[in-house]
Design an enzyme around this catalytic site. Structure first.
Site: not given
Length: 304
Positions: A48, A78, A156
């Site tokens: 993402h 992911d 992230s």
């Protein structure tokens, strides 16, 4: 831990195009983190973080900047791998997440809030193991490490490390409705995905080609179905293994490759336990008559 691992944690800046007020493409900036895992310049991050990126810029804590090239990405875990071309790159060591224990100290490092001055370091403990979360796009990510080490926007794709300075997870999400609950993809789950992305640029997953929903007692009653468990096929995509096998809209699947199917999670796991090209028997109920068909699984289309 910070001294050992921080030099290998990179800041990732990407540019995407999103529709503007008059549907014209408007550039948007985003930021995330990554960790260098190979001296050749391979970097692991989240899918993402780089999804839909038209350009990727990578900055190292030592001040060097590089153009990043997408190697491959996998929305179902992911995870993504990008690559930079550089010499004498700092490299992180990958650990063994199977040895983690609840209560063990861990350290999160990443580009929190895209603050200037290099990666941010936070610490906490392993709050739980084997967690699952559902992302906004409906993808379920499994085998996650839960931690209370502060994970903020921009973190992230950065590493979660043990006290030996080894990467044991890739930070991926926070629980916005809670305090002190963040999640990282376990490195044991990530390793085979990373290796396949580097080798092939994609993940070869089995594919059937149907849209479906789990059957519940209430839906069974509403649609007058003969069973209260299983999955109901809503659509069969043309030109797929499901179509070739003769599956139809309205079929109720109760068994797949010898495994009883009670809900959509059972079917998802049963499919993922196979390989593209495998022949599987599917037991189903059609017009209240049970029958068995054979399907040859295909390969899931690559993400766009």
């Amino acid at each position: 831990v910070a001294e050992k691992l921080r030099p290998a944690v990179v800041s990732i800046q990407m540019e995407t195009l999103t529709p503007g007020f008059f549907l014209q493409p408007v550039p948007q900036q985003g930021a995330g983190s990554g960790v260098v895992i190979d001296p050749q310049g391979y970097i692991v991050t989240n899918n993402h973080v780089i999804e839909d990126a038209r350009s990727i810029k990578v900055s190292l804590p030592d001040g060097r900047n590089f153009d990043g090239r997408l190697v491959g990405r996998d929305p179902l875990t992911d995870l993504a791998v990008i690559k930079i071309e550089g010499k004498d790159l700092p490299v992180a060591s990958l650990g063994d997440s199977s040895r983690l224990q609840v209560g063990e100290w861990v350290v999160a490092i990443g580009n929190a809030l895209a603050l200037e001055g290099g990666p941010t370091v936070t610490a906490g403990v392993v709050g739980a193991l084997g967690r699952s979360i559902t992302e906004p796009d409906g993808v379920i990510i499994r085998d996650l490490i839960q931690t209370d080490a502060a994970i903020n926007p921009g973190n992230s794709g950065g590493p979660l490390a043990n006290l030996a300075g080894e990467v044991i997870g890739i930070n991926t999400a926070i629980a916005s409705q809670a305090q002190g609950i963040g999640f990282a993809i376990s490195i044991d789950t990530a390793k085979p995905v990373i290796q396949e992305l580097i080798a092939k640029g994609k993940i070869a997953r089995p594919w059937l080609g149907i849209q479906y929903v789990a059957i519940t007692p209430s839906s069974a009653s509403r649609f007058n179905l003969p069973v209260t468990k299983g999955i109901l096929i809503l659509q069969v995509v043309r030109g797929t293994p499901a179509s070739a096998a003769g599956l139809q809209e309205g079929d109720v699947v109760v068994s797949f490759a010898g495994r009883n199917i009670n809900d959509d999670n059972d079917l998802r796991q049963a499919i993922q336990a196979q390989k593209p090209g495998d022949r599987v028997e599917i037991a189903l109920i059609r017009d209240r008559v049970q029958k068995t068909v054979t399907a040859v699984l295909g390969e899931s289309p690559a993400p766009r």
